[in-house]
Scaffold this active site. Structure first.
Site, PDB file in Angstrom:
ATOM      1  N   SER A 277       0.628  -1.123   0.066  1.00  0.00           N
ATOM      2  CA  SER A 277      -0.089   0.070   0.027  1.00  0.00           C
ATOM      3  C   SER A 277       1.000   1.366  -0.134  1.00  0.00           C
ATOM      4  CB  SER A 277      -0.942  -0.095   1.174  1.00  0.00           C
ATOM      5  OG  SER A 277      -0.241   0.083   2.466  1.00  0.00           O
TER       6      SER A 277
ATOM      7  N   PHE B 220       6.052  -3.818  11.587  1.00  0.00           N
ATOM      8  CA  PHE B 220       6.078  -2.452  11.206  1.00  0.00           C
ATOM      9  C   PHE B 220       4.683  -2.211  10.492  1.00  0.00           C
ATOM     10  CE2 PHE B 220      10.725  -3.525  10.672  1.00  0.00           C
ATOM     11  CZ  PHE B 220      11.295  -2.413  11.292  1.00  0.00           C
TER      12      PHE B 220
ATOM     13  N   LYS C  55       0.761   5.248   8.605  1.00  0.00           N
ATOM     14  CA  LYS C  55       1.740   6.244   9.479  1.00  0.00           C
ATOM     15  C   LYS C  55       1.598   8.101   9.597  1.00  0.00           C
ATOM     16  CE  LYS C  55       5.854   6.771   6.572  1.00  0.00           C
ATOM     17  NZ  LYS C  55       7.094   6.727   6.416  1.00  0.00           N
TER      18      LYS C  55
ATOM     19  N   SER D 112       5.608   4.765  18.436  1.00  0.00           N
ATOM     20  CA  SER D 112       5.929   6.150  17.900  1.00  0.00           C
ATOM     21  C   SER D 112       5.940   7.237  19.151  1.00  0.00           C
ATOM     22  CB  SER D 112       5.029   6.483  16.783  1.00  0.00           C
ATOM     23  OG  SER D 112       5.246   7.955  16.696  1.00  0.00           O
TER      24      SER D 112
ATOM     25  N   TYR E 155      -3.939   8.492  14.561  1.00  0.00           N
ATOM     26  CA  TYR E 155      -2.654   7.769  14.507  1.00  0.00           C
ATOM     27  C   TYR E 155      -1.973   7.434  15.725  1.00  0.00           C
ATOM     28  CZ  TYR E 155       2.272   6.499  13.600  1.00  0.00           C
ATOM     29  OH  TYR E 155       3.478   6.104  13.704  1.00  0.00           O
TER      30      TYR E 155
ATOM     31  N   LYS F 251      -1.715   3.757  17.812  1.00  0.00           N
ATOM     32  CA  LYS F 251      -0.220   3.022  18.391  1.00  0.00           C
ATOM     33  C   LYS F 251      -0.479   2.747  19.899  1.00  0.00           C
ATOM     34  CE  LYS F 251       2.068   2.566  14.666  1.00  0.00           C
ATOM     35  NZ  LYS F 251       2.690   1.484  14.147  1.00  0.00           N
TER      36      LYS F 251
ATOM     37  N   TYR G  91       9.926   4.954  18.329  1.00  0.00           N
ATOM     38  CA  TYR G  91      10.638   5.806  17.673  1.00  0.00           C
ATOM     39  C   TYR G  91      10.498   7.372  17.617  1.00  0.00           C
ATOM     40  CZ  TYR G  91      10.125   1.362  15.016  1.00  0.00           C
ATOM     41  OH  TYR G  91      10.196  -0.018  14.568  1.00  0.00           O
ATOM     42  N   PHE G  92      11.500   8.221  17.631  1.00  0.00           N
ATOM     43  CA  PHE G  92      11.405   9.468  17.513  1.00  0.00           C
ATOM     44  C   PHE G  92      11.400   9.906  15.965  1.00  0.00           C
ATOM     45  CE2 PHE G  92      10.807  11.408  21.795  1.00  0.00           C
ATOM     46  CZ  PHE G  92      10.566  10.273  22.211  1.00  0.00           C
TER      47      PHE G  92
ATOM     48  N   ASN H 217       7.036  14.526   6.162  1.00  0.00           N
ATOM     49  CA  ASN H 217       8.273  14.658   7.278  1.00  0.00           C
ATOM     50  C   ASN H 217       9.128  15.907   6.709  1.00  0.00           C
ATOM     51  OD1 ASN H 217       7.207  12.704   8.703  1.00  0.00           O
ATOM     52  ND2 ASN H 217       8.625  11.252   7.968  1.00  0.00           N
TER      53      ASN H 217
ATOM     54  N   GLY I   8      -1.526  21.571  16.181  1.00  0.00           N
ATOM     55  CA  GLY I   8      -1.203  20.146  16.842  1.00  0.00           C
ATOM     56  C   GLY I   8       0.108  20.025  17.110  1.00  0.00           C
ATOM     57  N   ASP I   9       1.241  20.958  16.591  1.00  0.00           N
ATOM     58  CA  ASP I   9       2.371  20.645  16.336  1.00  0.00           C
ATOM     59  C   ASP I   9       3.040  20.923  17.935  1.00  0.00           C
ATOM     60  OD1 ASP I   9       2.958  19.651  13.838  1.00  0.00           O
ATOM     61  OD2 ASP I   9       3.983  21.378  13.062  1.00  0.00           O
TER      62      ASP I   9
HETATM   63  N1  LIG Z   1       8.887   6.758   9.759  1.00  0.00           N
HETATM   64  C1  LIG Z   1       8.554   7.202  10.638  1.00  0.00           C
HETATM   65  O1  LIG Z   1       9.048   8.613  10.927  1.00  0.00           O
HETATM   66  C2  LIG Z   1       8.143   6.436  11.884  1.00  0.00           C
HETATM   67  C3  LIG Z   1       8.096   7.028  13.312  1.00  0.00           C
HETATM   68  C4  LIG Z   1       7.454   6.581  14.229  1.00  0.00           C
HETATM   69  C5  LIG Z   1       6.861   5.311  14.079  1.00  0.00           C
HETATM   70  N2  LIG Z   1       6.814   4.785  12.770  1.00  0.00           N
HETATM   71  C6  LIG Z   1       6.188   3.484  12.610  1.00  0.00           C
HETATM   72  O2  LIG Z   1       7.180   2.393  11.942  1.00  0.00           O
HETATM   73  C7  LIG Z   1       6.499   1.345  11.084  1.00  0.00           C
HETATM   74  C8  LIG Z   1       7.244   1.705   9.854  1.00  0.00           C
HETATM   75  O3  LIG Z   1       7.058   2.935   9.249  1.00  0.00           O
HETATM   76  P1  LIG Z   1       7.734   3.379   7.791  1.00  0.00           P
HETATM   77  O4  LIG Z   1       8.251   4.801   7.843  1.00  0.00           O
HETATM   78  O5  LIG Z   1       8.623   2.223   7.561  1.00  0.00           O
HETATM   79  O6  LIG Z   1       6.230   3.321   6.971  1.00  0.00           O
HETATM   80  P2  LIG Z   1       6.190   2.905   5.414  1.00  0.00           P
HETATM   81  O7  LIG Z   1       5.055   3.314   5.110  1.00  0.00           O
HETATM   82  O8  LIG Z   1       7.456   3.091   4.575  1.00  0.00           O
HETATM   83  O9  LIG Z   1       6.070   1.270   5.794  1.00  0.00           O
HETATM   84  C9  LIG Z   1       4.948   0.481   6.325  1.00  0.00           C
HETATM   85  C10 LIG Z   1       4.816  -0.690   5.318  1.00  0.00           C
HETATM   86  O10 LIG Z   1       3.764  -1.277   5.738  1.00  0.00           O
HETATM   87  C11 LIG Z   1       3.012  -1.697   4.661  1.00  0.00           C
HETATM   88  N3  LIG Z   1       1.573  -1.818   5.239  1.00  0.00           N
HETATM   89  C12 LIG Z   1       0.831  -1.028   5.561  1.00  0.00           C
HETATM   90  N4  LIG Z   1      -0.386  -1.550   6.177  1.00  0.00           N
HETATM   91  C13 LIG Z   1      -0.422  -2.934   5.666  1.00  0.00           C
HETATM   92  C14 LIG Z   1      -1.090  -4.131   6.088  1.00  0.00           C
HETATM   93  N5  LIG Z   1      -2.277  -3.958   6.506  1.00  0.00           N
HETATM   94  N6  LIG Z   1      -0.633  -5.327   5.655  1.00  0.00           N
HETATM   95  C15 LIG Z   1       0.683  -5.392   5.101  1.00  0.00           C
HETATM   96  N7  LIG Z   1       1.402  -4.386   4.818  1.00  0.00           N
HETATM   97  C16 LIG Z   1       0.942  -3.128   5.381  1.00  0.00           C
HETATM   98  C17 LIG Z   1       3.076  -0.584   3.696  1.00  0.00           C
HETATM   99  O11 LIG Z   1       2.978  -1.067   2.297  1.00  0.00           O
HETATM  100  C18 LIG Z   1       4.692  -0.223   3.917  1.00  0.00           C
HETATM  101  O12 LIG Z   1       5.468  -1.080   3.249  1.00  0.00           O
HETATM  102  C19 LIG Z   1       4.914   2.162  11.074  1.00  0.00           C
HETATM  103  O13 LIG Z   1       4.265   0.972  11.826  1.00  0.00           O
HETATM  104  C20 LIG Z   1       5.009   3.539  11.648  1.00  0.00           C
HETATM  105  O14 LIG Z   1       3.888   3.864  12.218  1.00  0.00           O
HETATM  106  C21 LIG Z   1       7.436   5.222  11.613  1.00  0.00           C
END
Ligand SMILES: NC(=O)c1ccc[n+]([C@@H]2O[C@H](COP(=O)([O-])OP(=O)(O)OC[C@H]3O[C@@H](n4cnc5c(N)ncnc54)[C@H](O)[C@@H]3O)[C@@H](O)[C@H]2O)c1
Length: 338
Positions: free
Chosen positions: A34, A80, A84, A124, A148, A152, A176-177, A198, A292-293
Site C-alpha cells: 500500500s 512495522f 503512519k 512512535s 494515528y 499506536k 521511534y522519535f 516529514n 497540533g504541532d
Molecule cells: N518513519 C517514521 O517517521 C516513523 C516514526 C514513528 C513510528 N513509525 C512506525 O514505524 C512503522 C514503519 O514506518 P515506515 O516509515 O517504514 O512506513 P512505511 O509506510 O514506509 O512502511 C510501512 C509498510 O507497511 C505496509 N503496510 C501497511 N499496511 C499494511 C497491511 N495492512 N498489511 C501489510 N503491509 C502493510 C506498507 O505498504 C509499507 O510498506 C509504522 O508502524 C510506523 O507507524 C514510523
C-alpha cells in the site's frame, strides 16, 4: 528459524531487513504494497548478497498469515505494517484503526495460535502527544493527539494485555522519535507513494526545486523559536531492532523503549546541518505554526542504552548526506523498478 518482518518493503522495514541479514538472521517479509514496492527488498538482497522470502500479504488476512507461519519456522515477528501519517489520520480515523489496530490484533491471534512467542512492535513518539517535560521518558503518561498516535497507544495496550495472559510471550515496544536518512549505499531509502509530510524530505525537495520550504512556527519557546525534534539515522533505527531481538532472548513480558539520539535539533539547525553536509542551499520562508504541532520532543534514551545496549552511532550530518545521496541517485524513488 526466521524472523517475520511485516511491512518489510517500507522505509524502516527495508533497512531493518538489511541489518537482520547482515547480522546473520534469515528473513521472511510480508507487505501489501500500500505504501511500497518489492523493489526495496530486491535491492536489499543485492546489497547483502543474501536472498530473502517476500509474501504479498495484508497483515489483516489471518488465513494467509497462518499459511506463512506454517510454511516457515518463525522465531519472532517484527511488526512495522501500519498507516503512519498523523495528519491524514484525522480525516481517515477508521482506516487507521482498522489497519493498525485490526492488523495487530490479527497478527497476535495468529502468533498465539501458532505458538510464536516473540514480538518487536513499531510504536512512535506520537503516543506521548504534547508533553512539557523534556527529554521524554517511557513512564510519561500517554496522551496521543492524532488518531494515528491513538492507534499506536491502543496496540501497545493490547500487546501488554496479551503478554499478561501468557507468561511465555515477550515483546519489545520501540517508540521511534524521528527517523531520517537512508542507507549509505544510496540504494535504499524512503520512497512513499504520497507526498512526504516529514521535514527532511520536504527540505530536500526545496533544495532540489528552489521552491522555498515553509518553516512552520517561529515563536515556539525554544532557543531559536522553531520546533525541536530528535532525528535518528534510519540505520540506527534498524540496528535497534537487531538489539531488540537479542534482548527478547533474555526478557519476559513487555519492555518499552524510546529510540532516539537524546539530542534536540531545531528546524533551523537541521537546515544548517543539511547545508553543511551536502553543500546544497535550502531556500526557506518563515510561516505560522501548524495546528497540533508540539514545540519540543526528544527522547530520554537511558532505558534503550541500559536494556538494549543501544546508542545512536550516526551523526546528523551523516543522516543528511545519506538522505541527499538517496534523493539525488533516485529522483523517482524506486519508481517502476521491481
Ligand atoms: N518513519 C517514521 O517517521 C516513523 C516514526 C514513528 C513510528 N513509525 C512506525 O514505524 C512503522 C514503519 O514506518 P515506515 O516509515 O517504514 O512506513 P512505511 O509506510 O514506509 O512502511 C510501512 C509498510 O507497511 C505496509 N503496510 C501497511 N499496511 C499494511 C497491511 N495492512 N498489511 C501489510 N503491509 C502493510 C506498507 O505498504 C509499507 O510498506 C509504522 O508502524 C510506523 O507507524 C514510523
Amino acid at each position: 528459524m526466521s524472523i517475520l518482518v511485516t511491512g518489510g518493503c517500507g522505509y524502516l522495514g527495508s533497512h531493518t531487513c538489511l541489518a537482520l541479514l547482515e547480522a546473520g538472521y534469515d528473513v521472511v517479509a510480508l507487505d501489501n504494497f500500500s505504501n511500497s514496492t518489492r523493489a526495496s527488498l530486491v535491492r536489499v538482497s543485492e546489497l547483502t548478497g543474501t536472498p530473502l522470502k517476500l509474501y504479498q500479504c495484508d497483515v489483516r488476512n489471518g488465513m494467509q498469515l497462518i499459511g506463512i507461519l506454517e510454511e516457515n519456522e518463525i522465531e519472532a515477528v517484527i511488526h512495522f505494517a501500519a498507516l503512519k501519517n498523523p495528519v491524514e489520520s484525522f480525516g481517515k480515523p477508521l482506516e487507521y484503526y482498522e489497519n493498525n489496530v485490526g492488523g495487530t490484533l490479527t497478527l497476535l491471534r495468529v502468533m498465539a495460535m501458532k505458538g510464536v512467542k516473540k514480538l518487536v512492535f513499531s510504536s512512535s513518539a506520537a503516543v506521548y502527544g504534547k508533553t512539557e517535560g523534556q527529554p521524554v521518558a517511557e513512564e510519561t503518561p500517554l496522551c496521543p493527539v492524532s488518531p494515528y498516535g491513538k492507534t499506536k497507544a491502543a496496540c501497545e495496550e493490547m500487546i501488554a494485555a496479551y503478554a499478561a495472559s501468557d507468561p511465555d510471550f515477550s515483546a519489545v515496544v520501540l517508540r521511534y522519535f524521528n527517523p531520517i536518512g537512508a542507507h549509505p549505499s544510496g540504494r535504499i531509502g524512503e520512497s512513499p507513494k504520497q507526498a512526504p509530510m516529514n521535514l527532511l524530505p520536504r527540505l530536500m525537495a526545496a533544495a532540489d526545486t528552489g521552491a522555498p520550504l515553509t518553516v512552520t512556527g517561529t515563536d515556539f519557546p525554544t532557543p531559536d523559536g522553531t520546533g525541536q525534534r530528535d532525528y535518528l539515522h534510519v540505520c540506527d533505527v534498524a540496528q535497534g531492532h537487531v538489539l531488540a531481538l537479542r534482548a527478547l532472548e533474555e526478557t519476559k513480558g513487555v519492555t518499552v523503549c524510546n529510540l532516539g539520539t537524546g539530542a534536540p535539533v531545531s528546524v533551523l539547525e537541521l537546515i544548517a546541518a543539511f547545508e553543511r553536509a551536502t553543500g546544497a542551499k535550502v531556500p526557506y520562508e518563515l510561516g505560522a505554526r501548524r495546528e497540533g504541532d508540539a514545540a519540543r520532543s526528544w527522547a530520554d534514551v537511558t532505558r534503550a542504552r541500559q536494556l538494549l545496549g543501544f546508542a545512536a552511532e550516526h551523526t546528523l550530518e551523516e543522516a543528511c548526506r545519506d538522505a541527499w545521496r538517496w534523493y539525488c541517485d533516485n529522483p523517482e524513488g524506486y519508481g517502476e523498478d521491481v
